[in-house]
Design a protein around this motif. Structure first.
Motif, PDB file in Angstrom:
ATOM      1  N   SER A 292       0.822  -1.207   0.000  1.00  0.00           N
ATOM      2  CA  SER A 292       0.000   0.000   0.000  1.00  0.00           C
ATOM      3  C   SER A 292       0.857   1.260   0.000  1.00  0.00           C
ATOM      4  O   SER A 292       2.052   1.206   0.288  1.00  0.00           O
ATOM      5  CB  SER A 292      -0.897  -0.015   1.237  1.00  0.00           C
ATOM      6  N   ASP A 293       0.224   2.375  -0.344  1.00  0.00           N
ATOM      7  CA  ASP A 293       0.847   3.700  -0.215  1.00  0.00           C
ATOM      8  C   ASP A 293       0.161   4.419   0.945  1.00  0.00           C
ATOM      9  O   ASP A 293      -1.061   4.325   1.104  1.00  0.00           O
ATOM     10  CB  ASP A 293       0.606   4.557  -1.460  1.00  0.00           C
ATOM     11  N   ILE A 294       0.954   5.153   1.711  1.00  0.00           N
ATOM     12  CA  ILE A 294       0.401   5.912   2.843  1.00  0.00           C
ATOM     13  C   ILE A 294       0.995   7.317   2.842  1.00  0.00           C
ATOM     14  O   ILE A 294       2.195   7.489   2.601  1.00  0.00           O
ATOM     15  CB  ILE A 294       0.768   5.232   4.180  1.00  0.00           C
ATOM     16  N   ILE A 295       0.149   8.293   3.092  1.00  0.00           N
ATOM     17  CA  ILE A 295       0.636   9.665   3.282  1.00  0.00           C
ATOM     18  C   ILE A 295       0.522  10.019   4.762  1.00  0.00           C
ATOM     19  O   ILE A 295      -0.547   9.857   5.356  1.00  0.00           O
ATOM     20  CB  ILE A 295      -0.177  10.665   2.434  1.00  0.00           C
ATOM     21  N   VAL A 296       1.620  10.465   5.325  1.00  0.00           N
ATOM     22  CA  VAL A 296       1.634  10.894   6.735  1.00  0.00           C
ATOM     23  C   VAL A 296       1.641  12.417   6.772  1.00  0.00           C
ATOM     24  O   VAL A 296       2.399  13.056   6.037  1.00  0.00           O
ATOM     25  CB  VAL A 296       2.899  10.348   7.448  1.00  0.00           C
ATOM     26  N   GLY A 297       0.769  12.983   7.613  1.00  0.00           N
ATOM     27  CA  GLY A 297       0.796  14.432   7.809  1.00  0.00           C
ATOM     28  C   GLY A 297       0.017  15.214   6.777  1.00  0.00           C
ATOM     29  O   GLY A 297       0.374  16.356   6.448  1.00  0.00           O
ATOM     30  N   PHE A 298      -1.072  14.637   6.263  1.00  0.00           N
ATOM     31  CA  PHE A 298      -1.982  15.391   5.387  1.00  0.00           C
ATOM     32  C   PHE A 298      -2.492  16.611   6.171  1.00  0.00           C
ATOM     33  O   PHE A 298      -2.674  16.526   7.397  1.00  0.00           O
ATOM     34  CB  PHE A 298      -3.139  14.469   4.972  1.00  0.00           C
ATOM     35  N   PRO A 299      -2.743  17.764   5.507  1.00  0.00           N
ATOM     36  CA  PRO A 299      -3.181  18.957   6.236  1.00  0.00           C
ATOM     37  C   PRO A 299      -4.368  18.666   7.162  1.00  0.00           C
ATOM     38  O   PRO A 299      -5.355  18.076   6.717  1.00  0.00           O
ATOM     39  CB  PRO A 299      -3.587  19.930   5.123  1.00  0.00           C
ATOM     40  N   GLY A 300      -4.229  19.058   8.414  1.00  0.00           N
ATOM     41  CA  GLY A 300      -5.315  18.874   9.380  1.00  0.00           C
ATOM     42  C   GLY A 300      -5.294  17.522  10.063  1.00  0.00           C
ATOM     43  O   GLY A 300      -6.094  17.268  10.966  1.00  0.00           O
ATOM     44  N   GLU A 301      -4.400  16.626   9.646  1.00  0.00           N
ATOM     45  CA  GLU A 301      -4.330  15.311  10.288  1.00  0.00           C
ATOM     46  C   GLU A 301      -3.828  15.488  11.725  1.00  0.00           C
ATOM     47  O   GLU A 301      -2.856  16.206  11.965  1.00  0.00           O
ATOM     48  CB  GLU A 301      -3.379  14.398   9.499  1.00  0.00           C
ATOM     49  N   THR A 302      -4.500  14.829  12.674  1.00  0.00           N
ATOM     50  CA  THR A 302      -4.069  14.894  14.075  1.00  0.00           C
ATOM     51  C   THR A 302      -3.351  13.590  14.419  1.00  0.00           C
ATOM     52  O   THR A 302      -3.396  12.622  13.651  1.00  0.00           O
ATOM     53  CB  THR A 302      -5.287  15.029  15.009  1.00  0.00           C
ATOM     54  N   TYR A 303      -2.749  13.571  15.598  1.00  0.00           N
ATOM     55  CA  TYR A 303      -2.082  12.332  16.014  1.00  0.00           C
ATOM     56  C   TYR A 303      -3.108  11.200  16.137  1.00  0.00           C
ATOM     57  O   TYR A 303      -2.809  10.058  15.806  1.00  0.00           O
ATOM     58  CB  TYR A 303      -1.327  12.544  17.334  1.00  0.00           C
ATOM     59  N   GLU A 304      -4.336  11.546  16.535  1.00  0.00           N
ATOM     60  CA  GLU A 304      -5.399  10.526  16.643  1.00  0.00           C
ATOM     61  C   GLU A 304      -5.703   9.935  15.265  1.00  0.00           C
ATOM     62  O   GLU A 304      -5.871   8.735  15.114  1.00  0.00           O
ATOM     63  CB  GLU A 304      -6.690  11.115  17.245  1.00  0.00           C
ATOM     64  N   ASP A 305      -5.764  10.807  14.246  1.00  0.00           N
ATOM     65  CA  ASP A 305      -5.979  10.304  12.866  1.00  0.00           C
ATOM     66  C   ASP A 305      -4.838   9.376  12.477  1.00  0.00           C
ATOM     67  O   ASP A 305      -5.045   8.297  11.905  1.00  0.00           O
ATOM     68  CB  ASP A 305      -6.028  11.462  11.857  1.00  0.00           C
ATOM     69  N   PHE A 306      -3.629   9.827  12.774  1.00  0.00           N
ATOM     70  CA  PHE A 306      -2.460   9.023  12.408  1.00  0.00           C
ATOM     71  C   PHE A 306      -2.507   7.653  13.093  1.00  0.00           C
ATOM     72  O   PHE A 306      -2.152   6.633  12.498  1.00  0.00           O
ATOM     73  CB  PHE A 306      -1.164   9.780  12.762  1.00  0.00           C
TER      74      PHE A 306
END
Ligand code: 5AD
Ligand code: SF4
Length: 467
Positions: free
Chosen positions: A332-346
């Motif tokens: 899979s591909d994953i993007i870390v730190g998309f605008p507005g992403e919180t640690y909870e989202d991560f």
């Protein structure tokens, strides 16, 4: 190196330009002209470069690995992340000196980065030694561009009109065992972070008969693995009157006689149907692996990304695939730190990674791309913080990879022996995604061998050939 003989259908005017280029180079005393190609980015670019090389051979160039001996240097560029772009500017800048040493040298920039008007203008204004800049839908006109530059001004051709795909371009393939086969170009999905739909234009599928003809030729030429390429192969054939979708196309390629393997990328989860999973199960030549980028495990972020599925839907798809295709492997591909992403989202991304257990991951820190919706979204998390999350993801995946690879010990794999390693062993991929390394001999290269996996050490699976 194989140059397809089938250039009969390639645009006659471009063949005529290629002949004129040959004559002009000879007239100007450029004996045995050489071309050097630098390719950045994804497999699609690597495949495009094979066609670019084919056209350069048609113009009388031979290919060289040495940039300093080249009379034509081409950079096929990538715009997906900022880092790739920075490298291109550095590389192109270095050709200024080479031009001083060789006045016949021509420098060209093409690909996704060149397609952006702002970048093309920068090359025009600040890099006067760049001779030819052309966009992602103009490759087939390269002989014409070279001719125009030899006889006149610098060339800038960025038209993105989504016109019909040009077929029969000569191809100079990089290898003779594993080959790329583009089945479609462009993307209609407009994920909010992604520049691709803007620089590659709308989705256009190749005619199925052209694809079958190219696949058949590759197999007859001895290729053992065909990688079908597209930004979203699952939407192959959409909107075309022939009614052949990706599932049917897979079945048609699988029916071509011969002992070969079919791989494909990339699949978008929103278009991955149960019928397609059935086709993967039924087609014995299709690898038991799906590259299925999920980008984020948080449904909230997936919505912001405009991905058209949520966490639950993705997990359902994984279960449906596992029910149908025993032992199927996922990457899979994953993007870390998309605008507005919180640690909870991560953390939701982390938990999805732990739940699915991917064989391998392609992970990226979000890179803002000018002109995309995400580039204007508030992005309060620092790069440093995103870097910490990223490292956490890598550590998690590392443990999973160890666990998955160790579970393969004792398993038999039908491996395509691809090459010798630096330490005199041989290596190749099985019918799944994983590679295995084993003792062998040169006669095995290009053949399928059965290997039993013995151990997993230093991130490598080792096995023994059992027939
Ligand atoms: N920033 C970071 N990664 C990106 N990708 C695409 N656009 C961006 C971006 N702006 C990643 C996605 C995609 C892969 C090819 O590149 O994960 O699947
Ligand atoms: Fe980019 Fe999304 Fe298209 Fe992939 S599907 S190329 S990530 S817009």
């Amino acid at each position: 190196m194989i140059l397809s003989e089938k250039t009969n259908g390639y645009l006659p005017e471009q063949c005529a330009y290629a002949k004129r280029v040959q004559a002009l180079l000879t007239e100007r005393g450029v004996v045995s002209p050489k071309a050097h190609i630098v390719t950045f980015g994804c497999q699609q670019n690597v495949s495009d470069s094979e066609r670019i090389k084919g056209m350069l051979l048609l113009c009388g160039y031979s290919l060289t690995e040495e940039i300093t001996e080249a009379d034509f240097i081409l950079f096929n560029t990538c715009a997906v992340r900022g880092h790739a772009e920075d490298r291109v500017y550095g590389n192109v800048g270095a050709t200024k000196k080479l031009k001083q040493a060789n006045p016949n040298l021509m420098v060209s920039v093409c690909g996704c980065m060149a397609q952006q008007q702002s970048v093309a203008s920068k090359f025009y204004k600040s890099y006067p030694y760049v001779d030819i800049v052309f966009g992602t839908q103009q490759y087939h006109r390269l002989p014409e561009f070279i001719y125009r530059r030899i006889t006149g001004k610098r060339v800038y051709e960025l038209t993105l009109d989504n016109a019909d795909i040009v077929e029969d371009i000569p191809i100079s393939r990089d290898g003779d065992l594993k080959g790329w086969l583009p089945i479609m170009y462009g993307c209609n999905n407009f994920c909010t972070y992604c520049i691709v739909p803007y620089v590659r234009g709308r989705e256009r599928s190749r005619d199925p008969q052209e694809i079958i003809a190219e696949a058949t030729k590759m197999i007859n030429d001895g290729f053992k693995e065909i990688m079908l390429l597209g930004q979203n192969v699952n939407s192959y054939g959409k909107g075309e009157s022939h009614g052949i979708n990706f599932e049917k196309l897979l079945r048609m390629i699988n029916d071509i006689p011969g002992d070969f393997r079919i791989r494909f990328m990339t699949s978008h989860p929103k278009d991955c149907t149960e019928e397609l999973l059935d086709a993967i199960r039924d087609c014995k030549k299709v690898e038991r692996h799906i590259h299925l980028p999920f980008q984020s495990g948080s449904s909230r972020i997936l919505k912001q990304m405009n991905r058209h599925y949520d966490r639950e839907g993705y997990l359902k798809l994984i279960s449906a695939a596992r029910e149908r295709i025993p032992d199927v492997e996922f990457t899979s591909d994953i993007i870390v730190g998309f605008p507005g992403e919180t640690y909870e989202d991560f953390c939701e991304t982390l938990s999805l990674v732990k739940e699915v257990k991917f064989t391998s991951l392609f992970t990226f820190i979000y890179s803002p791309r000018e002109g995309t919706p995400a580039a204007t979204m508030p992005d309060p998390i620092s790069r440093e913080e995103k870097g910490k999350w990223f490292s956490e993801l890598l550590v998690t995946q590392d443990e999973i990879s160890k666990e998955l690879n160790s579970s393969l010990i004792g398993k038999k794999m039908r491996v395509l022996c691809e090459e010798e390693t630096a330490d005199g062993l041989f290596t190749g991929k099985g019918e799944y995604y994983s590679s295995v390394t084993f003792e062998g001999n040169h006669d095995m290269i290009g053949k399928f061998v059965t290997v039993r996996v013995e151990k997993y050490e230093n991130n490598t699976l080792y096995g023994t050939v059992i027939n």
